[in-house]
Design a protein around this motif. Structure first.
Motif, PDB file in Angstrom:
ATOM      1  N   PRO A 228       0.829  -1.216   0.000  1.00  0.00           N
ATOM      2  CA  PRO A 228       0.000   0.000   0.000  1.00  0.00           C
ATOM      3  C   PRO A 228       0.858   1.258   0.000  1.00  0.00           C
ATOM      4  N   ASN A 229       0.383   2.262  -0.740  1.00  0.00           N
ATOM      5  CA  ASN A 229       1.048   3.573  -0.852  1.00  0.00           C
ATOM      6  C   ASN A 229       2.428   3.482  -1.513  1.00  0.00           C
ATOM      7  N   GLU A 230       2.657   2.434  -2.274  1.00  0.00           N
ATOM      8  CA  GLU A 230       3.929   2.293  -2.989  1.00  0.00           C
ATOM      9  C   GLU A 230       3.822   2.940  -4.366  1.00  0.00           C
ATOM     10  N   GLU A 231       4.859   3.633  -4.754  1.00  0.00           N
ATOM     11  CA  GLU A 231       4.886   4.243  -6.080  1.00  0.00           C
ATOM     12  C   GLU A 231       5.203   3.169  -7.120  1.00  0.00           C
ATOM     13  N   GLY A 235       3.170  -0.495 -16.409  1.00  0.00           N
ATOM     14  CA  GLY A 235       3.632  -1.823 -16.776  1.00  0.00           C
ATOM     15  C   GLY A 235       4.172  -2.635 -15.626  1.00  0.00           C
ATOM     16  N   GLN A 236       4.320  -2.075 -14.439  1.00  0.00           N
ATOM     17  CA  GLN A 236       4.845  -2.817 -13.295  1.00  0.00           C
ATOM     18  C   GLN A 236       3.807  -3.799 -12.785  1.00  0.00           C
ATOM     19  N   LYS A 237       4.259  -4.997 -12.412  1.00  0.00           N
ATOM     20  CA  LYS A 237       3.336  -6.017 -11.920  1.00  0.00           C
ATOM     21  C   LYS A 237       2.750  -5.602 -10.567  1.00  0.00           C
ATOM     22  N   THR A 308      -0.891  -5.815 -14.367  1.00  0.00           N
ATOM     23  CA  THR A 308       0.111  -4.736 -14.322  1.00  0.00           C
ATOM     24  C   THR A 308      -0.582  -3.381 -14.263  1.00  0.00           C
ATOM     25  N   ALA A 309       0.199  -2.365 -13.914  1.00  0.00           N
ATOM     26  CA  ALA A 309      -0.335  -1.001 -13.801  1.00  0.00           C
ATOM     27  C   ALA A 309      -0.428  -0.361 -15.178  1.00  0.00           C
ATOM     28  N   ASN A 310      -1.541   0.286 -15.446  1.00  0.00           N
ATOM     29  CA  ASN A 310      -1.733   0.988 -16.725  1.00  0.00           C
ATOM     30  C   ASN A 310      -1.094   2.365 -16.729  1.00  0.00           C
ATOM     31  N   GLY A 313       1.791   5.902 -10.612  1.00  0.00           N
ATOM     32  CA  GLY A 313       1.070   6.512  -9.498  1.00  0.00           C
ATOM     33  C   GLY A 313       1.388   5.809  -8.196  1.00  0.00           C
ATOM     34  N   VAL A 314       0.466   5.926  -7.254  1.00  0.00           N
ATOM     35  CA  VAL A 314       0.598   5.334  -5.920  1.00  0.00           C
ATOM     36  C   VAL A 314      -0.520   4.330  -5.743  1.00  0.00           C
ATOM     37  N   THR A 315      -0.188   3.164  -5.204  1.00  0.00           N
ATOM     38  CA  THR A 315      -1.197   2.133  -4.992  1.00  0.00           C
ATOM     39  C   THR A 315      -2.050   2.476  -3.767  1.00  0.00           C
TER      40      THR A 315
END
Length: 444
Positions: A228-231, A235-237, A308-310, A313-315
């Motif tokens: 949580p709150n990780e940048e 494309g990152q898994k 993956t992230a589109n 940002g921050v999770t």
């Protein structure tokens, strides 16, 4: 009591002087003269001036003003009221602790000497005032006789002082009442002074238009690759689903495809020798293509199991351990990827605290981590219906945008929001809840 020659003349002189002093005394000084200066005529230790209707202690000897809630006054009031109902109360009478009920007689010796004298003050309209004297020696007939003359003067002086209050010019009367007028005017002005309505509500900093990451298909969450709150970058898994069933399905599909391919190739070789077999080639080729498509579809599902992230940002999500091993349905929200530079304020306004609000109204956010530094915002959204909060309180959902984009709070911050509405008289704002409650019981 033996008296020397000329003492009678002295007492008569003192009697005349007291009568003259009582007639000439101002209304506010007359009670003081009666309870203190009467001692020049005969000795006593204490004196009280009492009014029957309304029952009140007007003056006491030895003090400038009698405190109505003092222990002495709290004992003297019921004592005077009790003896006023005695048949002897219409005349000058000696009385003492024996003439009182036990609860009053028990405290007599604590507050007064042994011998008391009840002295009504007659007036043409009926006596309403009583003088009571107390001392350690009994009262004699000569003293009571002298008092009978003095009481008439005292009674008439009191009647005249109450009937003819000194007339003051209107300017002096206004001056005397200046302070109450000023206080009343200030209170009235404050009651109708327009103030901005405001209300406090719980608030939380949430992302503005986040990228919601949902489950691509039904399955069980196997791994989380972020916290949580990780940048994260594009494309990152983020997380993956369990692929055990899909791997088994892929093996079955590949074997079925290989069998269909083998059948088709065998039938092609036979068709070279037997032309009648050519009619079966189209069906076998279709079966082979169908199984190949199934293999490609399962492989696509396997690829989709890794999400993956589109965008960068921050999770935004809760503890990943809450998701591990949990079955999810297709389209179920797992987390969000938000831009930390685009946040907004979500407010939960209880239904009972609702005030008139509109888009653009001022909002101040007091974060719990720094309540002394409120952040300004403006209202952007107001839900049309209420919904339950985690505390089971029906509340409206509001959103506000922060005015200072260079000093934005962190995602997830909690605090209190103060919402400002229209201006209303202070009295109506103060009584808004009592009026709302009263409206439920009134016919209008």
């Amino acid at each position: 009591m033996n008296e020397y020659p000329g003492q009678h003349l002295l007492r008569l002189t003192l009697l005349l002087q007291l009568e003259s002093r009582a007639r000439l005394a101002p209304a506010e000084e007359l009670p003081y003269v009666m309870v203190n200066e009467t001692s020049e005529l005969f000795p006593y230790r204490q004196a009280l001036l009492w009014r029957k209707e309304p029952a009140s202690l007007i003056a006491a000897s030895g003090v400038a003003g009698l405190e109505k809630n003092s222990p002495y006054a709290l004992w003297a009031m019921p004592m005077m009221q009790h003896f006023s109902r005695d048949p002897r109360a219409e005349l000058i009478s000696a009385f003492g602790a024996d003439d009182l009920p036990p609860e009053l007689a028990r405290d007599w010796h604590e507050w007064a000497p042994e011998f008391g004298l009840w002295v009504p003050l007659p007036t043409p309209s009926g006596g309403t005032h009583i003088l009571a004297f107390f001392r350690e020696t009994p009262w004699n007939e000569a003293e009571i006789h002298l008092l009978s003359y003095l009481t008439e003067t005292y009674g008439y002086a009191l009647a005249l002082s109450e009937a003819a209050k000194p007339h003051k010019p209107w300017k002096e009367r206004i001056q005397d009442r200046k302070r109450p007028f000023i206080i009343g005017g200030l209170v009235l002005a404050a009651a109708f002074f327009p103030v901005r309505q405001s209300v406090l509500a719980e608030a939380e900093v949430i992302p503005h238009q986040p990228n919601l990451v949902r489950a691509p298909l039904e399955g069980v969450v196997e791994n989380f690759y972020v916290q949580p709150n990780e940048e994260v970058s594009a494309g990152q898994k983020l997380f993956s689903l369990d692929t055990t069933q899909l791997q088994s399905r892929l093996k079955v599909a590949e074997e079925t495809r290989d069998i269909a391919q083998t059948e088709y190739l065998q039938m092609t070789q036979q068709a070279l020798l037997d032309p009648t077999v050519k009619a079966k080639l189209a069906g076998l080729k279709s079966k082979w293509d169908q199984q190949a498509a199934e293999v490609d579809y399962v492989r696509t599902l396997l690829e989709r199991c890794v999400v993956t992230a589109n965008q960068a940002g921050v999770t935004v999500f809760d503890d990943p351990n809450d998701w591990l091993g949990r079955p999810v349905t297709q389209g179920e929200k797992i987390l969000a990827v938000a831009n930390p530079q685009t946040v907004e304020l979500e407010i939960r306004l209880p239904m009972d605290d609702l005030i008139a609000l509109k888009a653009g109204d001022e909002v101040l956010f007091f974060p719990n981590v720094a309540p002394h530094r409120p952040l300004p915002a403006s209202l952007t959204y107001f839900s049309y219906r209420t919904s339950p909060t985690p505390a089971e309180v029906m509340a409206y959902r509001l959103k506000a945008g922060f005015s200072d984009t260079a000093n934005l709070p962190r995602l997830g911050y909690h605090g209190t929001a103060k919402l400002y509405g229209t201006r209303r008289p202070f009295l109506l704002w103060l009584l808004r809840k009592p009026l709302r409650t009263a409206r439920l019981w009134l016919p209008w």
